[in-house]
Every structure is written in C-alpha cells, then in structure tokens.
Design a protein around this motif. Structure first.
Motif, mmCIF file in Angstrom:
data_model
loop_
_atom_site.group_PDB
_atom_site.id
_atom_site.type_symbol
_atom_site.label_atom_id
_atom_site.label_comp_id
_atom_site.label_asym_id
_atom_site.label_seq_id
_atom_site.Cartn_x
_atom_site.Cartn_y
_atom_site.Cartn_z
ATOM 1 N N THR A 3 0.854 -1.184 0.000
ATOM 2 C CA THR A 3 0.000 0.000 0.000
ATOM 3 C C THR A 3 0.895 1.240 0.000
ATOM 4 O OG1 THR A 3 -1.766 -1.137 1.168
ATOM 5 C CG2 THR A 3 -1.781 1.267 1.252
ATOM 6 N N TYR A 4 0.666 2.127 -0.959
ATOM 7 C CA TYR A 4 1.504 3.320 -1.100
ATOM 8 C C TYR A 4 1.016 4.421 -0.174
ATOM 9 C CZ TYR A 4 3.678 1.046 -5.035
ATOM 10 O OH TYR A 4 4.375 0.165 -5.818
ATOM 11 N N ASN A 5 1.977 4.970 0.535
ATOM 12 C CA ASN A 5 1.680 6.068 1.456
ATOM 13 C C ASN A 5 1.838 7.400 0.736
ATOM 14 O OD1 ASN A 5 1.060 4.661 3.816
ATOM 15 N ND2 ASN A 5 3.235 4.460 4.373
ATOM 16 N N TRP A 6 0.724 8.048 0.514
ATOM 17 C CA TRP A 6 0.735 9.338 -0.173
ATOM 18 C C TRP A 6 0.764 10.481 0.826
ATOM 19 C CZ3 TRP A 6 0.944 10.738 -5.272
ATOM 20 C CH2 TRP A 6 0.878 9.685 -6.205
ATOM 21 N N ALA A 7 1.496 11.525 0.422
ATOM 22 C CA ALA A 7 1.420 12.810 1.130
ATOM 23 C C ALA A 7 0.860 13.846 0.166
ATOM 24 C CB ALA A 7 2.799 13.229 1.599
ATOM 25 N N ILE A 66 6.860 7.997 3.689
ATOM 26 C CA ILE A 66 6.133 8.575 2.553
ATOM 27 C C ILE A 66 6.641 7.926 1.266
ATOM 28 C CG2 ILE A 66 5.793 10.677 1.164
ATOM 29 C CD1 ILE A 66 5.908 12.273 3.787
ATOM 30 N N ASP A 67 5.723 7.430 0.453
ATOM 31 C CA ASP A 67 6.110 6.836 -0.834
ATOM 32 C C ASP A 67 6.056 7.842 -1.982
ATOM 33 O OD1 ASP A 67 6.622 4.069 -0.125
ATOM 34 O OD2 ASP A 67 4.469 3.940 0.332
ATOM 35 N N ALA A 68 5.159 8.794 -1.866
ATOM 36 C CA ALA A 68 5.033 9.791 -2.948
ATOM 37 C C ALA A 68 4.334 11.033 -2.417
ATOM 38 C CB ALA A 68 4.236 9.221 -4.121
ATOM 39 N N VAL A 69 4.713 12.188 -2.987
ATOM 40 C CA VAL A 69 4.100 13.454 -2.607
ATOM 41 C C VAL A 69 3.327 14.018 -3.796
ATOM 42 C CG1 VAL A 69 4.480 15.807 -1.772
ATOM 43 C CG2 VAL A 69 5.992 13.947 -1.013
ATOM 44 N N TYR A 70 2.076 14.341 -3.554
ATOM 45 C CA TYR A 70 1.258 15.029 -4.561
ATOM 46 C C TYR A 70 1.304 16.508 -4.239
ATOM 47 C CZ TYR A 70 -3.048 16.781 -6.729
ATOM 48 O OH TYR A 70 -3.968 17.516 -7.439
ATOM 49 N N GLN A 113 16.186 13.312 -12.325
ATOM 50 C CA GLN A 113 17.012 12.325 -13.036
ATOM 51 C C GLN A 113 18.326 12.085 -12.305
ATOM 52 O OE1 GLN A 113 17.111 13.941 -17.055
ATOM 53 N NE2 GLN A 113 15.456 12.571 -17.700
ATOM 54 N N ALA A 114 18.937 13.154 -11.810
ATOM 55 C CA ALA A 114 20.223 13.015 -11.095
ATOM 56 C C ALA A 114 20.051 12.140 -9.860
ATOM 57 C CB ALA A 114 20.751 14.394 -10.719
ATOM 58 N N GLY A 115 18.903 12.265 -9.190
ATOM 59 C CA GLY A 115 18.674 11.475 -7.982
ATOM 60 C C GLY A 115 17.981 10.143 -8.253
ATOM 61 N N GLY A 116 17.610 9.900 -9.499
ATOM 62 C CA GLY A 116 16.868 8.677 -9.832
ATOM 63 C C GLY A 116 15.511 8.627 -9.132
ATOM 64 N N ILE A 117 14.872 9.783 -9.046
ATOM 65 C CA ILE A 117 13.615 9.888 -8.295
ATOM 66 C C ILE A 117 12.454 10.143 -9.259
ATOM 67 C CG2 ILE A 117 12.425 11.110 -6.415
ATOM 68 C CD1 ILE A 117 15.331 12.135 -5.700
ATOM 69 N N PHE A 118 11.345 9.462 -9.008
ATOM 70 C CA PHE A 118 10.158 9.607 -9.848
ATOM 71 C C PHE A 118 9.611 11.027 -9.779
ATOM 72 C CE2 PHE A 118 5.584 9.463 -10.562
ATOM 73 C CZ PHE A 118 5.470 8.680 -11.698
ATOM 74 N N LEU A 119 9.329 11.581 -10.963
ATOM 75 C CA LEU A 119 8.713 12.910 -11.046
ATOM 76 C C LEU A 119 7.734 12.888 -12.210
ATOM 77 C CD1 LEU A 119 8.473 16.000 -10.524
ATOM 78 C CD2 LEU A 119 10.422 16.290 -12.068
ATOM 79 N N MET A 120 6.534 13.338 -11.961
ATOM 80 C CA MET A 120 5.516 13.304 -13.014
ATOM 81 C C MET A 120 4.559 14.470 -12.848
ATOM 82 S SD MET A 120 3.001 10.108 -13.845
ATOM 83 C CE MET A 120 1.667 10.241 -15.015
ATOM 84 N N GLU A 121 4.123 15.005 -13.994
ATOM 85 C CA GLU A 121 3.084 16.030 -13.971
ATOM 86 C C GLU A 121 1.731 15.328 -13.817
ATOM 87 O OE1 GLU A 121 2.870 18.437 -17.494
ATOM 88 O OE2 GLU A 121 1.988 20.126 -16.398
ATOM 89 N N ALA A 122 0.885 15.863 -12.958
ATOM 90 C CA ALA A 122 -0.409 15.230 -12.673
ATOM 91 C C ALA A 122 -1.418 15.593 -13.752
ATOM 92 C CB ALA A 122 -0.910 15.660 -11.298
#
Lengths: 217, 217
Positions: A3-7, A66-70, A113-122
């Motif tokens: 289960t993903y923990n959203w913030a 936290i798994d992802a921040v909106y 990209q430098a941190g290898g972290i997911f980033l997406m426009e909602a």
C-alpha cells in the motif's frame, strides 16, 4: 500487496478532490498532509484519515514512510515545492501547470534524473478512457492521417485581482490554468509543433484572460 | 416589376450553380454569358436560356441591356475582371475571394466609387438565414457578450499542382478559397481584429494547404 503512502503538499480544493479519489484506490492510502497552516492540515487530515498533519512544507520531509508526494499548490510554487521534495528523495506527482517556464521545468527534471527519483506532472486528462480510446482509434488508422485538431477549454469566472487565477505572483492566467489542456491534447495527437503563434487578452493585472494559439506541424 | 438582366463572366462549376439559383429568382433573368471559349459560352447559354453568349470577357461589354455582371473566374482574375466591367459602367457582383490582396481590393472599390457603380463581394454566407438568426440573437443579448468565437471550414481534395486550388498563379491555397469564410464570420460578430497571427502548411507549389489563425480583439 504494497500500500503506497501518499502525502499531499498544499491543501486547496483540488487536493480535496485528490484525497476523495485516493480513498477509492485499493493500493493507496493518504498518509500525511502539509499546509502552511497547521489548523488547516489537521482539519484536512481529520476529514480523510491521514496519520500525519504538518504546518509547513519543510516538516513534511521528516514524516516517515512517505512513498510519494502530490503537490497541489498554485502554479507559482510548483518549482520550489518539487525541488524541496526531490532533494529529500521523495517521489513527486506535481499538479499542472508543472512550472512557470521551461527553465524551471528543465531543472525539476534534471534534479529528479540526477537522484533517480520519480517525477511526473499530474496531467489527468492523459488517462481519461475517452482520450485513450481516441488515441487507439487514431493509431489504428480509423480516421486516416490526423491533419487538423481543434481543442479548447474555458470557463467563466469573476475578475478578482488577488485570486490565484488573476494574480501574476501566483502564476495566474488562462494559459497556465486551462490552456495547458488543449496544448497537451495537441501534443498527444500531433507531437511537438514546429511553430506556435498566440494572441491573448490581458486582465488589468496583466495575466491572460484568454489565449488563442495556432500551432504548425 | 423590373426584371434584372444578369451576365456571368467565367463559366465554371460555381457559375453553373449561380445560374441554377438565378432561375428561381422572379426578378432576375440570365441575359448573357462570357467565357474565353465561345463553345463553352454557347453550351452554357443553351443550358440556361441566356440570350447572349460571347467568347471573350471584352465582348461582354458590348452586349446591350446588362444590369449586373456576376464574376465567377478564379481568384487571380477578379481584380482584372472587375475593373474591366466597372470601367465599362457595369455593376459587379464578384465572387470571393474578392481580390488577391488589399491593394487590389482598394483599387476595385475606388474605381467603383469614382464611377458611382455598384460593386459587391458575393459572400453568400452573409445572407444565410442561420447567420442572420445568430446575429439577431447576439444583438438581442441572448448569449451575453461575445467573448470567443471558433470558426473553421475545410474539405478534402487530392493534390493537383495545376488545379485552381494549388496553383499560385491562380491564387490557390486554403485561405483565399475557404479561409475567408471563418474570417468573415469572425469579423461579422467581433469586428476588425487588433492582431492576427497565422500558421500554414505549404503545398509543394507553395500555397497553403491549411491555415490556422488566432485573432485578438
């Protein structure tokens, strides 16, 4: 099943809709909420059963698991908010308009990209069943080659100089608020235009009340 | 009741439609037709019962009792054809696109005004009952202030470099052929724009296969 923990960072009307919808997703849970007002964060957390509520965006970084921040702040804040989270290693789903300009967007992408972290426009319209069906029909050649596309989006709203929609300091204006949708649809079906020409009607604050564009391919 | 004697200069497909419709107008009669081909003029005159058929545009000026000339040649010829008639004192209804550029149009108007001779662009959409009804509804305030107008017109046609639609020498291209309609509708409802921005896709002949415009007011 994980289960993903959203913030959620920024707790306006759209954040509320997001939280309502998140409750319908089996693999997702609203874990933490952050506002510049602790009272607002606590009220929001109570409404949606979030375990953590904090009164500043910086404090969110210290919340565990936290798994992802909106990010649901006004457009003007996306750049700073996204960088804050990305630099702390937190994956980000950032509301449209993604940034105020191309250089901000490029830096956000570079840091991710430098941190290898997911980033997406909602960009929710990308996932509408109707949009997917239209893409499928076009890809299958059902309408032949796409030669021309008309897209628009507008709504009526009273002029309020200090509102998010009209205040230049909050990145107001029709293009960043709703113009991104027809532009996105154009890009989805036709790709990157070779030429963009635009006209706009300015509000007294200087932001665009409307904006019309002609794109060449 | 006076019956108006019409002449048609240029005998293509649209001229044929005009002649068909003219037969339905009680106060009008097809009196003379002119083509660069006498055979074509005679066949056309026979089909529609015109009293006179001539094999050059100049000869039309000698035909007696013409009340008005409908010019239905390609866009590239309108300027010369209209001036020919106007200088002979003949009232002119000239197909759209009226001229190839503003200076041609200005000269046509100047010659007509100097001679006190009727000159009009044959812009039929101006007289559509639906257009008149829309103007009436807008004028009565039924939709509030007009803030935004979307208008387009297009059709599919094979690429033929020597056709009227694609040959630059015949004033080919989408803007002069059909782009004038949405521009006219915009002008009818919103007036003269303060700014026009356009993009176009060129055909191999250089004329515009399509043209998109954004107008500011």
């Amino acid at each position: 099943m994980h289960t993903y923990n959203w913030a959620i960072l920024g707790l306006g009307n759209i954040a509320r809709k997001f939280a309502q919808d998140l409750a319908l997703v089996p693999q997702a849970r609203l874990h933490a909420v952050a506002s510049r007002s602790l009272d607002k964060a606590q009220a929001f957390a109570a409404d949606f059963g979030a375990a953590h509520a904090v009164g500043s965006y910086e404090e969110l970084l210290a919340v565990p698991d936290i798994d992802a921040v909106y990010i649901a702040t006004p457009h003007s804040e996306h750049y700073a908010n996204a960088l804050l989270c990305l630099r702390a290693g937190l994956p980000v789903l950032c509301e449209k308009a993604f940034a105020q300009n191309a250089s901000q967007a490029q830096e956000m992408i570079q840091v991710a990209q430098a941190g290898g972290i997911f980033l997406m426009e909602a960009f929710w319209t990308r996932f509408f069943p109707a949009v997917n069906k239209a893409l499928e029909l076009v890809a299958a050649g059902h309408i032949g080659e796409v030669k021309h596309l008309v897209a628009d989006f507008g709504f009526n709203t009273p002029y309020q100089p200090t509102s998010r929609l009209f205040d230049p300091a909050l990145a107001g204006g029709s293009l960043l608020d709703v113009g991104v949708y027809p532009l996105f649809i154009s890009q989805l079906f036709l790709g990157v235009p070779s030429e963009v020409k635009a006209v706009a009607t300015p509000a007294p604050t200087g932001v665009d009340v409307n904006c019309a564009m002609s794109l060449a391919y």
